[in-house]
Design an enzyme around this catalytic site. Structure first.
Site, short mmCIF file in Angstrom:
data_model
loop_
_atom_site.label_atom_id
_atom_site.label_comp_id
_atom_site.label_asym_id
_atom_site.label_seq_id
_atom_site.Cartn_x
_atom_site.Cartn_y
_atom_site.Cartn_z
N HIS A 1 9.17 -4.57 -0.91
CA HIS A 1 8.49 -3.44 -1.56
C HIS A 1 9.50 -2.65 -2.36
O HIS A 1 10.58 -2.33 -1.87
CB HIS A 1 7.84 -2.53 -0.51
CG HIS A 1 7.18 -1.33 -1.13
ND1 HIS A 1 5.90 -1.36 -1.65
CD2 HIS A 1 7.63 -0.08 -1.36
CE1 HIS A 1 5.60 -0.19 -2.15
NE2 HIS A 1 6.64 0.61 -1.99
N ASP B 1 -5.61 5.05 4.17
CA ASP B 1 -4.53 5.26 3.21
C ASP B 1 -5.09 5.45 1.81
O ASP B 1 -4.63 6.33 1.07
CB ASP B 1 -3.56 4.07 3.22
CG ASP B 1 -2.57 4.17 2.07
OD1 ASP B 1 -1.79 5.13 2.08
OD2 ASP B 1 -2.61 3.32 1.16
N ARG C 1 -3.98 13.11 -1.78
CA ARG C 1 -2.62 13.59 -2.05
C ARG C 1 -2.40 13.75 -3.55
O ARG C 1 -1.76 14.71 -4.00
CB ARG C 1 -1.59 12.62 -1.47
CG ARG C 1 -1.47 12.70 0.04
CD ARG C 1 -0.72 11.51 0.61
NE ARG C 1 0.63 11.43 0.11
CZ ARG C 1 1.36 10.30 0.08
NH1 ARG C 1 0.83 9.17 0.53
NH2 ARG C 1 2.57 10.30 -0.40
N SER D 1 2.09 5.48 4.04
CA SER D 1 1.29 4.80 3.03
C SER D 1 1.83 3.40 2.76
O SER D 1 1.08 2.42 2.74
CB SER D 1 1.29 5.64 1.75
OG SER D 1 0.54 5.01 0.75
N LYS E 1 0.18 -0.52 4.81
CA LYS E 1 -0.29 -1.65 4.00
C LYS E 1 0.51 -2.91 4.28
O LYS E 1 -0.04 -4.01 4.36
CB LYS E 1 -0.20 -1.30 2.51
CG LYS E 1 -1.36 -0.41 2.07
CD LYS E 1 -1.22 0.02 0.62
CE LYS E 1 -0.14 1.09 0.48
NZ LYS E 1 -0.14 1.76 -0.83
#
Lengths: 447, 447
Positions: free
Chosen positions: B95, B174, B181, B196, B200
């Site tokens: 990520h 989320d 948010r 968040s 995932k």
């Protein structure tokens, strides 16, 4: 030329998230930005979830005096503003931050009217652990706290005082925001408190305001420092909003006067108004507040003169007369005023006595307030109805010397109450020590 | 016995306002309390306006590592969790926190698969000023980022990698929270970011995760300290959630590789995969991330061995083969992969040159990202469509020596673009100075 290029240039609308971020990062919002947020709350262009994030950011970052004034103005502008300029006399109101046994309004409003002021008082319901003026007045059968604007005006013109609830047309943004703050843990914020109080006072038509900021175990502000901060913020915002304002800091480490509980407090007020005397602390706070109101309204040259006039009008029965007129005007039973036995009776009336020798050194005053609620004399949720008969009448105050068997309190308990358990809880809220301790000063400060 | 007294004793439900207050006052929420808030967001028992106030309180007061893990777990539990235990091989994902020209995923996913890993990659759209992997892949005609769970499983089983969007069934809390948010200025909070990202990654079926935390003018984290803090929070939360995790901090003071813009970046990836070479920075970050993934997956004994394997698989064409298989599986045009002229063409293709002698000392990399958006290569609102043809291909990077007339960039601009104005804006984003300055290190840290 295209249609687009001939369109008038309009400023870009504010973006709520950007304004929230600005406050989150400690920035200062402009009047227009604050106006946008509050107007958006009403017209739906700013979502509740954005407002609540904004409120939490304000909780942490505060507001400048200018922002607080703009916030107050925006809430005021969300509704109707009463003006009573056709009625002669200064329009002056009092606001208390709330405390246990705080029944001052019921004596003060008619007293100030008897001294020549016009008192357009909009009061509230019980909040947290403290009782509410409207709930107390409704112990008088028929008393209507929802007067129309026209009837309110008539009461002020003919009597000089009335005590009513906040009408739907007054500061709707405040009502909506308050409901939101209540469920999002954003009640305890000075600028938000200031805006809420002052927008309503400005809308009700007051030209001057005297604040009674309560400090101590039975008040929201537990310390003198906190109370002073709130008082200063209120005074500063009021002045920026064109409202003359003075404040007292008064002690709330024990109930004010002798009675706590809706009907019992009204009875205490009636007795003070009828006889001109009663619990010294209740009388002192009432006289001092009335004096500040008279000075703020320009009817006396100084507080001393105000105290003198107030004391006279309380003693000579003219405040009592105003109170009777107000109750009658607002549909309340005047028979009850003259026959206190007509007030609702509690199922159990018991004396609780000192169990040891010593001095009454401390009281958990908030706990006294919570007991009233648990007895049915206050609300746990807004739909609850109130039992006006329950409560306490104190025979001893802080500093009192006690010997076993001395009666401390008369307790008024509802049907089915476990009297022994209630006494245990009550006694646990008191401290009786071997040494006399200094009793806190009643009027801590005048600002 | 009354019905009431025989009722089973159930615990009182949590009250949202009390939990918000607890966080507001710096308290630590229990797992059950956090679970209650997140489940309440989904079933409606906790209102959006309460969640947003809570999020703002978290913004100011943070979360402990335990709270962050519970928050991650609650979001994971709000939806489906993919498990690919029937597919042999370690499931490892990467990520990136996002940066300008960050096209690593497109090279890395097939490369890691070619090395023997299973890469169940769920990627995102463009966010703020940075592009998104899904948007880039969609420059390939037909490429479908919405595979069903079954098709995703099949891709992983037969090829070893797939890149898809977050399905509806994955961490719905989320998705809802992120939308909240975004409009309440509560995006920039470490625990909220951790929850968040990691919910995932846990849901997609990864057993290990390698993070590329970008730091610099073209990243959300502008300083190394901020980046390190985020990396540490992510690693700590991942470990508490049973996810193996390593992180790189990499520099983002200039675009990664040469191309910025959706189609142009895909072309750069294709060339690197096809030839095994290309921009040194893109290649280095990809090889290093792949090595960490291989180590985390247990396929190599150390990072050095991982680098060696990754370099081999990139050079020998096996990553290129995996990429072609993945594109074909996901419905993308394989013809385009072999004929880059089939990619959408920009209306204007122009060279912009150095106007003075000196060294390229600085780049406003965020501004480069914003230019891409303004050119139509990114979204200003979610409903915008993306022009895959626009962007920049850089011929010079930081530290380059320039003489007037040297080509700095090839710009790909849309129809109707004011080429002169765009060049002016581009040149203003560069600093050319008389002295060579130290070029920031590419890989700042491995955590």
């Amino acid at each position: 030329m295209s249609a687009a290029s001939t369109a008038p240039s309009v400023p870009l609308p504010f973006r709520p998230a950007i304004l929230i971020q600005k406050k989150r990062d400690g920035g200062t919002l402009t009047d227009a930005e604050i106006q946008f947020l509050i107007a958006g709350l009403i017209d739906g262009s700013v979502a509740d979830y954005q407002l609540s994030a904004f409120l939490m950011a304000v909780y942490f970052k505060g507001m400048t005096p200018e922002e607080t004034a703009a916030f107050t103005r925006a809430m005021l502008d969300s509704g109707e503003r009463y003006r009573f300029s056709d009625i002669p006399g200064p329009k002056v109101d009092k606001h208390s931050t709330g405390g246990i046994g705080d029944k001052v309004s019921m004596v003060l409003a008619p007293l100030a009217a008897a001294c020549g002021l016009v008192v357009p008082m909009m009061a509230g319901r019980g909040l947290g652990f403290t009782g509410g003026t409207l709930d107390k007045l409704e112990s008088i059968a028929g008393f209507d706290v929802r007067l129309s604007k026209e009837r309110f005006h008539e009461a002020l013109r003919t009597i000089g005082c009335a005590i009513i609830g906040q009408s739907e047309s007054i500061a709707p943004a405040d009502r909506k925001l308050y409901a939101l703050r209540d469920v999002t843990a954003t009640v305890e914020s000075l600028p938000l408190i200031c805006g809420s109080i002052l927008s309503k006072k400005l809308a009700e038509g007051a030209e001057a305001l005297v604040l009674d900021v309560k400090v101590g175990s039975g008040a929201f502000m537990k310390s003198k420092d906190q109370g002073r901060k709130l008082a200063k913020a209120l005074i500063s915002t009021a002045k920026k909003s064109g409202l003359k304002c003075r404040a007292l800091l008064t002690n709330m480490d024990q109930p004010l006067g002798t009675a706590v509980g809706n009907g019992l407090e009204i009875v205490e007020c009636i007795e003070m108004l009828r006889t001109g005397s009663g619990a010294p602390d209740l009388k002192e706070v009432t006289i001092q507040l009335c004096a500040l109101m008279l000075e703020a309204g320009g009817l006396v040259r100084n507080v001393a003169a105000g105290r003198k006039l107030a004391a006279e009008r309380l003693a000579d029965g003219s405040a009592w007369k105003k109170f009777q007129q107000m109750v009658e005007f607002q549909g309340g039973s005047t028979r009850m005023l003259h026959d206190l036995s007509l007030f609702p009776k509690a199922a159990h009336v018991v004396e609780w006595k000192a169990m040891k020798r010593g001095f009454l050194t401390k009281m958990d005053n908030e706990e006294i307030g919570r007991m009233i609620i648990d007895l049915g004399g206050g609300r746990k949720k807004t739909s609850d109805t109130i039992d006006p008969s329950v409560g306490f009448v104190f025979h001893k105050k802080l500093g009192a010397k006690l010997v076993p068997g001395d009666s401390i309190v008369t307790a008024y308990l509802p049907k089915g109450a476990d009297v022994r358990a209630w006494e245990k809880r009550f006694q646990a809220a008191l401290q009786i020590g071997p040494q006399r301790k200094a009793v806190p000063k009643l009027i801590l400060e005048t600002l």
